[in-house]
Scaffold this active site. Structure first.
Site, PDB file in Angstrom:
ATOM      1  N   CYS A  83       0.864  -1.179   0.000  1.00 61.04           N
ATOM      2  CA  CYS A  83       0.000   0.000   0.000  1.00 61.04           C
ATOM      3  C   CYS A  83       0.902   1.231   0.000  1.00 61.04           C
ATOM      4  O   CYS A  83       1.807   1.338   0.835  1.00 61.04           O
ATOM      5  CB  CYS A  83      -0.895   0.001   1.240  1.00 61.04           C
ATOM      6  SG  CYS A  83      -1.818   1.543   1.430  1.00 61.04           S
ATOM      7  N   ASP A  99      -0.248  -5.817   0.275  1.00 62.67           N
ATOM      8  CA  ASP A  99      -1.510  -6.086  -0.413  1.00 62.67           C
ATOM      9  C   ASP A  99      -1.318  -7.375  -1.198  1.00 62.67           C
ATOM     10  O   ASP A  99      -0.238  -7.636  -1.721  1.00 62.67           O
ATOM     11  CB  ASP A  99      -1.863  -4.950  -1.387  1.00 62.67           C
ATOM     12  CG  ASP A  99      -2.333  -3.696  -0.671  1.00 62.67           C
ATOM     13  OD1 ASP A  99      -3.037  -3.815   0.338  1.00 62.67           O
ATOM     14  OD2 ASP A  99      -1.988  -2.599  -1.135  1.00 62.67           O
TER      15      ASP A  99
END
Length: 156
Positions: A54, A61
């Site tokens: 992120c 992620d």
């Protein structure tokens, strides 16, 4: 193919010990001549454990990527694709930027007849974000299976 050339002539990563690229921009995405050029068919790559960061929090992620393409004169060399995708592990970008950036890099490298990517991202902040891109209408003369990734349902 010129005398002495092989389908892998000029590749810098296949069969070599190479380190992980520091970023997607530094990754070398290589291609090989399509030995079946002139025949239309689909190639699928699935990366069920794709990771990036992120850009706001630095937290990891996770996504399940499915890439389909109908090659023209070129095929992506799979080791270089693996290294390219792995280079996102320490790269901060939103889901949309990662997914579309991968598609555009492949299109720029391969000039395929058609390409589609499905980025099935696991929830961030409780909301899964799925990102889809394709270069044009799905070819009617090539079998393109469903990507087979169900929508995120959580625990129930």
């Amino acid at each position: 193919m010129a005398h002495g050339d092989t389908p892998t002539h000029g590749l810098t990563q296949l069969g070599q010990s190479v380190g992980l690229p520091a970023s997607p921009e530094e990754a070398v995405l290589e291609r090989v001549a399509n030995p079946q050029a002139g025949h239309r068919y689909n190639v699928r790559f699935t990366a069920p454990e794709f990771t990036s960061l992120c850009p706001m929090t630095g937290q990891p992620d996770f996504a399940h990527l499915v890439i389909d393409y109908v090659p023209g004169d070129w095929l992506v060399e799979s080791k270089s694709l693996k290294l390219y995708l792995t280079s996102f592990r320490n790269h901060g970008a939103f889901h949309e930027d990662c997914t579309i950036g991968i598609a555009r890099r492949l299109v720029d490298t391969l000039d395929p007849a058609w390409l589609r990517i499905g980025g099935y991202w696991y929830p961030r902040g409780g909301i899964p974000i799925d990102v889809f891109y394709q270069t044009g209408p799905m070819p009617a003369d090539v079998w393109i299976p469903d990507q087979g990734v169900p929508p995120y349902r959580g625990r129930g």
